[in-house]
Design an enzyme around this catalytic site. Structure first.
Site, short mmCIF file in Angstrom:
data_model
loop_
_atom_site.label_atom_id
_atom_site.label_comp_id
_atom_site.label_asym_id
_atom_site.label_seq_id
_atom_site.Cartn_x
_atom_site.Cartn_y
_atom_site.Cartn_z
N ASP A 188 26.81 24.11 54.81
CA ASP A 188 28.18 23.64 54.63
C ASP A 188 28.16 22.11 54.84
OD1 ASP A 188 30.95 23.55 54.27
OD2 ASP A 188 31.27 25.36 55.46
N GLU B 189 41.06 24.81 57.28
CA GLU B 189 40.05 24.84 58.33
C GLU B 189 40.66 24.69 59.73
OE1 GLU B 189 36.35 22.87 57.22
OE2 GLU B 189 36.84 23.05 55.12
#
Length: 535
Positions: A213, A418
């Site tokens: 990521d 997020e």
């Protein structure tokens, strides 16, 4: 832009094309005028794998229309706690629904041919994109739903809840797997050799490439980048093949080269990574066709894709309450009436309707791209003689004095992504509850909640005549009016438990102390107006 990058790659000594990827997590949502589909939390409600496959195919075309061959989708997290800021990226708290929704992968990449090698990456040419199952593994199971945190569960639990959709994804030929920021029982996934190499690559025989990521290896240490050389070593030795650096690439290349020269990282590990990356590039035809196909540009935001998104909106709505008494339903609403009120912070706001990952990383309130708001949709649907009054946050006096036949109130969460979306309270944005109270205490009301997860609603439920969970529907708000006014019936069933109070969380279907406001699988139904008229 992508073509310029590609020209640079092709002009190097070996001329190997680079692969450019994008977070097209609900359509090609970074681009103005693209079709924005409902976020996964709504698609799980449909329990319709064929619909999701079509959305994958449409998304692939719109991503390719912008010159990009790779999408960081789907997110196959199993969100077990709605306090997690990424819960809307998860199809369901139930792994079986998440597994069925991996049908988006053949939509994005194409159907794996019958005679194709098993568990081998597959991308079918220039109208398809490489997909990415993410975030491996356990991202949806962290303690208290804290983003990037620690998932505490035994091996059998991990296999039972969080792993199954990866087996389906690999069987369907997914090209890449992205590693999770989170940890499993205290060990960072980006440094977990046992799971990345031992399980994913060796046991499951995944042949595509494993990608980190963004800043994923940096965050192996706490604080981030405390020992970058160690992070490079730990991440690459764990089995990561491609690294999202993104700014400090000179330092990364220097550190990795040095670690290989010192034999800390064996050349066989580099060969494995290169072999996997080249394999995917060859399979997707990137060597033959490295540049954008300009003939696809008319696919972006096409009418056909918008119709598909509108269908997805209709099927993702969940009717939670219909009438204060069950024998006096409010829905479907009449199209011909004297005067109706449309109110709330989410009634005329495309950005709020779409949520995070839209135009900008975080998303943004306002009419940020082309689409149909709930207010537009209502006006498009009612009889031309029906007066539609719009007021964002009317006071009770106004509502009483205007003598409305009924009101539609759209409230909910503001866009987030997020960690920014992690919440301990799970309330709607101000002044949502006061708007609801002012309107619903004075006139018959249907409340439409636009949110990435269940939110606190029980204290207000008695005031509400009809309640609809619309999740984060995207640009095609007409789908909401289609069902409110009875062109289609409500059919959606909750793919997440709707809690009463936040202090009950985490609470998933099957738990011993299961006392939800609305249980997993709940959803009232209505019949379309035409059927009513025919009866």
């Amino acid at each position: 832009m992508v073509n310029e990058f590609q020209k640079g790659a092709l002009s190097t000594r070996l001329g190997i094309p680079m692969i450019y990827g994008i977070d097209a997590v609900h359509g090609q949502s970074n681009v103005y005028n693209a079709t924005i589909f409902p976020h996964n939390v709504g698609l799980g409600v449909t329990r319709d794998p064929e619909l999701v496959k079509k959305i994958g195919a449409a998304t692939a075309l719109e991503v390719r229309a912008t010159g990009i061959p790779y999408a960081f989708a789907p997110c196959i997290a199993v969100c077990r706690d709605p306090r997690w800021g990424r819960c809307y990226e998860s199809y369901s708290e139930d792994h079986k629904i998440v597994q069925s929704m991996t049908e988006i992968i053949p939509g994005l990449q194409g159907d794996v041919p019958a005679d194709y090698p098993r568990n081998f990456p597959f991308v079918s040419g220039r109208t398809k994109v490489a997909g990415c199952a993410k975030h491996f593994v356990g991202d949806g199971g962290t303690t208290d739903g804290i983003n990037e945190n620690n998932t505490v569960i035994d091996w059998n639990g991990l296999l039972r809840i969080h792993m199954p959709a990866y087996l389906d994804s690999i069987r369907k030929g997914v090209a890449t797997v992205m590693v999770s920021y989170s940890s499993w029982n205290g060990e960072k996934m980006h440094a977990n050799h046992e799971l990345l190499t031992g399980y994913l690559k060796k046991k499951l025989k995944f042949q595509g490439f494993v990608i980190s990521d963004m800043w994923g290896i940096d965050r192996i240490t706490t604080p981030s980048r405390a020992n970058y050389t160690y992070s490079v070593q730990a991440g690459i030795l764990a089995g990561i093949d491609m690294v999202m650096v993104p700014e400090t690439y000179v330092e990364f290349i220097d550190d990795l080269t040095s670690l290989v020269n010192k034999n800390v990282i064996p050349m066989s590990r580099i060969d494995d990574a290169v072999r996997r990356i080249l394999r995917v590039k060859f399979i997707m035809g990137l060597f033959e066709n490295p540049m954008a196909d300009l003939s696809l540009v008319n696919q972006l935001g096409s009418q056909e894709h918008r119709e598909l998104a509108r269908e997805a909106v209709r099927k993702s709505l969940v009717l939670l309450k219909n009438g204060k008494n069950s024998d006096e339903p409010l829905l479907p609403l009449p199209k011909t009436t004297r005067k109706i009120l449309v109110a709330g912070s989410h009634a005329n706001d495309i950005g709020n309707q779409c949520g995070g990952w839209t135009i900008e990383w975080n998303g943004r309130s306002g009419n940020i791209t082309v689409g149909t708001t709930i207010l537009d949709a209502v006006k498009n649907t009612v009889d031309p003689l029906t007066e539609v009054v719009y007021k964002v946050n009317p006071d009770a006096e106004f509502v009483k004095s205007e003598n409305f036949d009924f009101a539609i109130v759209a409230i909910g969460e503001l866009p987030y992504v997020e960690t920014r979306g992690d919440s301990k309270t799970l309330t709607v944005a101000e002044p949502g509850y006061s708007t609801l109270t002012n309107v619903c205490e004075s006139v018959k009301c249907v409340v439409v909640i636009i949110s990435g997860r269940p939110v606190v609603i029980e204290p207000y439920l008695k005031k509400i005549d009809a309640l609809v969970a619309a999740w984060l529907p995207g640009t095609e708000g007409q789908g909401i009016a289609d069902v409110l006014f009875g062109n289609y019936g409500f059919s959606g069933k909750l793919a997440r438990t709707w809690f009463r109070r936040v202090d009950q969380l985490p609470m998933s279907v099957g738990d011993p102390h299961y006392d939800p406001l609305f249980p997993f699988g709940f959803g009232l139904e209505t019949t379309p107006m035409e059927l009513n008229a025919a009866q």
